[in-house]
Structures are given as structure tokens and as C-alpha cells.
Scaffold this active site. Structure first.
Site, PDB file in Angstrom:
ATOM      1  N   GLY A  11      -9.487   1.981 -13.243  1.00 22.86           N
ATOM      2  CA  GLY A  11      -9.974   2.172 -11.866  1.00 22.86           C
ATOM      3  C   GLY A  11      -9.935   3.653 -11.521  1.00 22.86           C
ATOM      4  O   GLY A  11      -8.965   4.343 -11.836  1.00 22.86           O
ATOM      5  N   VAL A  24     -10.333  21.295 -17.915  1.00 17.85           N
ATOM      6  CA  VAL A  24     -11.422  22.088 -18.501  1.00 17.85           C
ATOM      7  C   VAL A  24     -11.145  23.589 -18.324  1.00 17.85           C
ATOM      8  O   VAL A  24     -11.193  24.365 -19.288  1.00 17.85           O
ATOM      9  CB  VAL A  24     -12.776  21.699 -17.858  1.00 17.85           C
ATOM     10  CG1 VAL A  24     -13.880  22.655 -18.304  1.00 17.85           C
ATOM     11  CG2 VAL A  24     -13.135  20.255 -18.212  1.00 17.85           C
ATOM     12  N   ARG A  72     -14.189  -0.231 -18.215  1.00 16.15           N
ATOM     13  CA  ARG A  72     -13.172  -1.029 -18.902  1.00 16.15           C
ATOM     14  C   ARG A  72     -13.762  -1.359 -20.277  1.00 16.15           C
ATOM     15  O   ARG A  72     -14.919  -1.703 -20.382  1.00 16.15           O
ATOM     16  CB  ARG A  72     -12.880  -2.296 -18.124  1.00 16.15           C
ATOM     17  CG  ARG A  72     -12.560  -2.007 -16.654  1.00 16.15           C
ATOM     18  CD  ARG A  72     -11.524  -2.931 -16.089  1.00 16.15           C
ATOM     19  NE  ARG A  72     -11.399  -2.740 -14.641  1.00 16.15           N
ATOM     20  CZ  ARG A  72     -10.446  -2.009 -14.078  1.00 16.15           C
ATOM     21  NH1 ARG A  72      -9.539  -1.396 -14.812  1.00 16.15           N
ATOM     22  NH2 ARG A  72     -10.378  -1.885 -12.761  1.00 16.15           N
ATOM     23  N   ASP A 103      -1.902   2.531 -16.442  1.00 13.83           N
ATOM     24  CA  ASP A 103      -1.159   1.924 -17.532  1.00 13.83           C
ATOM     25  C   ASP A 103      -1.971   1.603 -18.791  1.00 13.83           C
ATOM     26  O   ASP A 103      -1.605   1.977 -19.900  1.00 13.83           O
ATOM     27  CB  ASP A 103      -0.599   0.605 -16.983  1.00 13.83           C
ATOM     28  CG  ASP A 103       0.875   0.512 -17.206  1.00 13.83           C
ATOM     29  OD1 ASP A 103       1.556   1.522 -16.966  1.00 13.83           O
ATOM     30  OD2 ASP A 103       1.313  -0.567 -17.651  1.00 13.83           O
ATOM     31  N   THR A 125      -4.321   6.941 -10.602  1.00 12.18           N
ATOM     32  CA  THR A 125      -4.503   5.615  -9.990  1.00 12.18           C
ATOM     33  C   THR A 125      -4.006   5.687  -8.553  1.00 12.18           C
ATOM     34  O   THR A 125      -3.030   6.386  -8.275  1.00 12.18           O
ATOM     35  CB  THR A 125      -3.735   4.508 -10.741  1.00 12.18           C
ATOM     36  OG1 THR A 125      -3.637   3.353  -9.888  1.00 12.18           O
ATOM     37  CG2 THR A 125      -2.327   4.923 -11.122  1.00 12.18           C
ATOM     38  N   ASP A 127      -2.558   3.341  -7.134  1.00  8.23           N
ATOM     39  CA  ASP A 127      -1.485   2.352  -6.951  1.00  8.23           C
ATOM     40  C   ASP A 127      -0.070   2.928  -6.929  1.00  8.23           C
ATOM     41  O   ASP A 127       0.856   2.266  -6.476  1.00  8.23           O
ATOM     42  CB  ASP A 127      -1.557   1.291  -8.058  1.00  8.23           C
ATOM     43  CG  ASP A 127      -2.816   0.452  -7.972  1.00  8.23           C
ATOM     44  OD1 ASP A 127      -3.547   0.588  -6.975  1.00  8.23           O
ATOM     45  OD2 ASP A 127      -3.077  -0.332  -8.899  1.00  8.23           O
ATOM     46  N   ASP A 129       1.862   3.181  -9.403  1.00  4.40           N
ATOM     47  CA  ASP A 129       2.669   2.213 -10.168  1.00  4.40           C
ATOM     48  C   ASP A 129       3.022   2.748 -11.560  1.00  4.40           C
ATOM     49  O   ASP A 129       3.298   1.975 -12.464  1.00  4.40           O
ATOM     50  CB  ASP A 129       1.924   0.878 -10.275  1.00  4.40           C
ATOM     51  CG  ASP A 129       0.583   1.019 -10.988  1.00  4.40           C
ATOM     52  OD1 ASP A 129       0.117   2.165 -11.175  1.00  4.40           O
ATOM     53  OD2 ASP A 129      -0.002  -0.013 -11.355  1.00  4.40           O
ATOM     54  N   ARG A 171      -2.544  -3.705  -6.842  1.00  6.27           N
ATOM     55  CA  ARG A 171      -2.365  -4.640  -7.975  1.00  6.27           C
ATOM     56  C   ARG A 171      -1.003  -5.318  -7.898  1.00  6.27           C
ATOM     57  O   ARG A 171      -0.827  -6.174  -7.050  1.00  6.27           O
ATOM     58  CB  ARG A 171      -2.536  -3.914  -9.308  1.00  6.27           C
ATOM     59  CG  ARG A 171      -3.093  -4.832 -10.373  1.00  6.27           C
ATOM     60  CD  ARG A 171      -3.254  -4.113 -11.690  1.00  6.27           C
ATOM     61  NE  ARG A 171      -4.243  -3.061 -11.644  1.00  6.27           N
ATOM     62  CZ  ARG A 171      -5.439  -3.130 -12.226  1.00  6.27           C
ATOM     63  NH1 ARG A 171      -5.778  -4.199 -12.891  1.00  6.27           N
ATOM     64  NH2 ARG A 171      -6.276  -2.136 -12.148  1.00  6.27           N
ATOM     65  N   GLY A 185       3.530   2.699  11.379  1.00  2.00           N
ATOM     66  CA  GLY A 185       4.386   1.948  12.293  1.00  2.00           C
ATOM     67  C   GLY A 185       4.109   0.451  12.273  1.00  2.00           C
ATOM     68  O   GLY A 185       4.241  -0.224  13.289  1.00  2.00           O
ATOM     69  N   GLU A 187       4.602  -3.429  11.920  1.00  2.00           N
ATOM     70  CA  GLU A 187       5.786  -4.269  12.194  1.00  2.00           C
ATOM     71  C   GLU A 187       6.273  -4.959  10.935  1.00  2.00           C
ATOM     72  O   GLU A 187       7.460  -5.170  10.753  1.00  2.00           O
ATOM     73  CB  GLU A 187       5.452  -5.372  13.223  1.00  2.00           C
ATOM     74  CG  GLU A 187       5.483  -4.911  14.654  1.00  2.00           C
ATOM     75  CD  GLU A 187       4.290  -4.060  15.011  1.00  2.00           C
ATOM     76  OE1 GLU A 187       3.213  -4.279  14.432  1.00  2.00           O
ATOM     77  OE2 GLU A 187       4.444  -3.155  15.838  1.00  2.00           O
ATOM     78  N   LYS A 213       5.688  -6.016  23.223  1.00  2.74           N
ATOM     79  CA  LYS A 213       4.739  -5.341  22.314  1.00  2.74           C
ATOM     80  C   LYS A 213       3.329  -5.815  22.620  1.00  2.74           C
ATOM     81  O   LYS A 213       3.140  -6.974  23.009  1.00  2.74           O
ATOM     82  CB  LYS A 213       5.085  -5.695  20.865  1.00  2.74           C
ATOM     83  CG  LYS A 213       6.117  -4.786  20.279  1.00  2.74           C
ATOM     84  CD  LYS A 213       5.873  -4.527  18.802  1.00  2.74           C
ATOM     85  CE  LYS A 213       6.624  -3.286  18.389  1.00  2.74           C
ATOM     86  NZ  LYS A 213       6.343  -2.821  17.068  1.00  2.74           N
ATOM     87  N   HIS A 215       0.730  -5.307  20.340  1.00  2.00           N
ATOM     88  CA  HIS A 215      -0.014  -5.532  19.092  1.00  2.00           C
ATOM     89  C   HIS A 215       1.004  -5.817  17.991  1.00  2.00           C
ATOM     90  O   HIS A 215       2.196  -5.548  18.173  1.00  2.00           O
ATOM     91  CB  HIS A 215      -0.826  -4.295  18.713  1.00  2.00           C
ATOM     92  CG  HIS A 215       0.039  -3.083  18.593  1.00  2.00           C
ATOM     93  ND1 HIS A 215       0.099  -2.133  19.582  1.00  2.00           N
ATOM     94  CD2 HIS A 215       0.927  -2.719  17.652  1.00  2.00           C
ATOM     95  CE1 HIS A 215       0.985  -1.213  19.231  1.00  2.00           C
ATOM     96  NE2 HIS A 215       1.503  -1.547  18.078  1.00  2.00           N
ATOM     97  N   ILE A 251     -12.754   0.731  -0.365  1.00  2.68           N
ATOM     98  CA  ILE A 251     -12.792   1.902   0.530  1.00  2.68           C
ATOM     99  C   ILE A 251     -11.584   2.789   0.239  1.00  2.68           C
ATOM    100  O   ILE A 251     -11.643   4.015   0.328  1.00  2.68           O
ATOM    101  CB  ILE A 251     -12.785   1.410   1.990  1.00  2.68           C
ATOM    102  CG1 ILE A 251     -14.152   0.827   2.281  1.00  2.68           C
ATOM    103  CG2 ILE A 251     -12.374   2.507   2.963  1.00  2.68           C
ATOM    104  CD1 ILE A 251     -14.502   0.664   3.706  1.00  2.68           C
TER     105      ILE A 251
END
Ligand code: F6P
Length: 320
Positions: A11, A24, A72, A103, A125, A127, A129, A171, A185, A187, A213, A215, A251
Site C-alpha cells: 500500500g 536518488v 501486489r 511488512d 506505510t 499504519d 505497524d 489493518r 478528543g 470519547e 456533552k 457529541h 482518503i
């Protein structure tokens, strides 16, 4: 090494271009010949390799995506595919390869190093991870995108006194959820690393509304499940919360990389080249405590990145 190649795999992530540029330009600066491989390991097997010069990486530091593209590749997972890849590089006299990816991409680099190609992995990545680096290239930008989206959701959710469930990528990792959750912030932050009970979550959200609250934001990492499923569970328990799901999806992987990601990518790209020149191979480059570090790829691939429980607890404490 005299001739090196660079590829992006898996990805994509924001900042990959900045990393390619650094590989480069540093390579050329240190007197190497530098080649680009188009479309990751698939491109390597297709011999889709071209010479790169200083100008081929102009005007890309600010661009998302990857000019080298990514793919891939199932064939490269086989020993025959890996041998073919190593042979193609050798025939061209390319003795070093920088792989920018996650990975799976690292595992490919490890295989090539066993076949005599000097390899370096760069953590590309969103992620976050990959172990033995505090941050991966693209993570900071992805977190910023989520925080921006939550800011917007918060406006409309407050107007209607509703709950918002935001599904984010990652993932199997909860880092995007954790970092964006603390920064926005939220919850509730649901991540695969921490068990939770949706009934309790729904009841706590109701209580928070009752305490004034206006929201309630729930960030759910995709590794936990679908945002829509969380919405259904909350609806069943607390229908008055009128929860709505938002899936941010790809996105999170696009757009202009943040200065942090560009600087991280630039430092890592240069470090990878200098490490190859120093004779290192089969290593992953990372940043720990602000310093560039090399770790054996085997070790990186075999180690799950620890989850920051302190930060998770802090987010819960601050979101009352
Ligand atoms: O690894 C990066 C990532 O964006 C994950 O967060 C997500 O699970 C996955 O890739 C999505 O993959 P694809 O590009 O195949 O949709």
C-alpha cells in the site's frame, strides 16, 4: 555497491516520494548509479527498470502517492520469482536495492539479500505497524487527515447531539486510531490491542450526553471491525444516540505529506544509501528517539510493534 535501485511496494503512503527523492539524490551525491523500478516487485520481474537522475525526482517531495507506483505481486512470493528478481538485478549490474514499504515488502527484501543482493528496507506505510522505528513514513499525514475529518464531524454531530463512529485504517494496528483519537478528543477509541465491551461503550456514551456533552466521537480501527457494525450495536443499546458511521478509507492514504513525513522520509532515504555504501545489507532503517537506526530485517518482521498503553489510558482519562 556501485549501482543501486529503489522500489516502492505494498500500500502506498504519503512521503514515499520524498523517500525516493532522497535515495536518488543521495545515491548520486555519493557517486552511485541509481535506478528506479516501476510497480514494485512486479515491475522488477517485468524488468521495468530505468535510470534515474537528479531531475527525475524534481517536484515530487510534496506529492502523495508514489511516482514509482506500487503493486501486489504473488509471483515474487515464490522462490522461483525471487530468484528471477535477483537474476534481473544482477544482469543489470545492480548490487543494492532500497525497498520502501511495509511488512510484506521487507520479507521480499530479505529473500533477495539471501540471493546476494544488498538490501535496505524503509518503513513506508500509514499504519505505523513496523517495529524498531517510532514512526513509519505516511503515518503522521494519515493521522492529520483523520483529525481534520473528526473536526468536521464534531461540528455537525454537536448541532444534532448525535454520536459519530469513524472507521479508520490500520489493518491489524490501532495506532492511527490511537494517535488521531487523542489528538481529536474522541470519547472512545476501539483498537484490536485492547479488549472492550460494546454495551459498556454505549452506556458510557449515553451517560456522557446526560452529563452535558453535545457529541460523542468513537474512533474504530478497521482491525476491530466495521464502523457500521459498531453503529448497529450502539443503536440497539442506546437508540437515542442516533449514531452515524463514517468510513474514511483510502482518503487516509492520499494528499500532501506533512513536513514531519517529508523530513522522516528524507533522513531515512539518505541513511539507507549511506548504510549500503558502508557495506550493510538485509537491514531495516528506522528512527528511534530521533536517531537513525539499523535493525536486521528478520528481527523487524518477527517482532510486533508494542502498543502504547500509556497513551491509550491518557486518551481515556482526558475524554471524560
Ligand atoms: O497497509 C496500509 C493499508 O492502507 C491498511 O491500512 C489497509 O488495511 C490496507 O492498506 C488497504 O489495502 P488496499 O490498498 O489493498 O485496499
Amino acid at each position: 555497491v556501485k549501482k543501486i535501485a529503489v522500489l516502492t511496494s505494498g500500500g502506498d503512503s504519503q512521503g514515499m516520494n520524498a523517500a525516493v527523492r532522497a535515495v536518488v539524490r543521495s545515491g548520486l551525491y555519493y557517486g552511485l548509479e541509481v535506478y528506479g523500478v516501476q510497480r514494485g516487485y512486479q515491475g522488477l520481474l517485468n524488468n521495468d527498470i530505468f535510470s534515474m537522475d537528479i531531475r527525475s525526482v524534481g517536484d515530487i517531495i510534496q506529492r502523495g502517492g508514489t511516482i514509482l507506483q506500487s503493486a501486489r505481486c504473488l509471483e515474487f512470493r515464490t522462490p522461483e520469482g525471487q530468484q528471477k528478481g535477483a537474476d534481473i538485478l544482477r544482469e543489470r549490474g545492480i548490487d543494492g536495492l532500497v525497498v520502501i514499504g511495509g511488512d510484506g515488502s521487507y520479507q521480499g527484501a530479505e529473500k533477495l539479500s539471501k540471493l546476494g543482493i544488498k538490501t535496505m528496507g524503509l518503513p513506508g506505510t500509514i499504519d505505523n505497524d513496523i517495529s524498531f522505528t517510532d514512526y513509519t513514513i505516511g503515518f503522521d499525514t494519515a493521522v492529520g487527515i483523520v483529525v481534520d475529518a473528526v473536526n468536521k464531524l464534531r461540528d455537525t454531530m454537536s448541532s444534532h447531539e448525535r454520536a459519530s463512529v469513524v472507521e479508520v485504517m490500520g489493518r491489524h494496528s490501532g495506532d492511527i486510531a490511537l494517535y488521531s483519537g487523542l489528538a481529536s478528543g474522541a470519547e472512545t477509541i476501539l483498537v484490536p490491542e485492547v479488549p472492550f465491551d460494546l454495551n459498556e461503550v454505549a452506556d458510557r456514551m449515553r451517560q456522557n450526553f446526560d452529563n452535558g456533552k453535545r457529541h460523542s466521537i468513537v474512533i474504530v480501527a478497521e482491525g476491530v471491525g466495521k464502523g457500521e457494525e459498531v453503529v448497529e450495536a450502539i443503536k440497539k443499546r442506546q437508540p437515542s444516540l442516533e449514531p452515524r458511521a463514517t468510513v474514511l478509507g483510502h482518503i487516509q492514504r492520499g494528499g500532501c505529506p506533512t513536513p514531519f513525513d517529508r523530513n522522516l522520509a528524507s533522513r531515512l532515504g539518505d541513511f539507507a544509501v549511506r548504510s549500503l555504501i558502508a557495506g550493510e545489507s538485509n537491514k531495516a532503517c528506522g528512527m528511534i528517539g530521533g536517531e537513525m537506526v539499523l535493525t536486521d530485517i528478520e528481527k523487524v518482521v518477527a517482532t510486533k510493534k508494542p502498543f502504547d498503553m500509556k497513551m491509550y489510558e491518557l486518551a481515556s482519562r482526558l475524554s471524560q
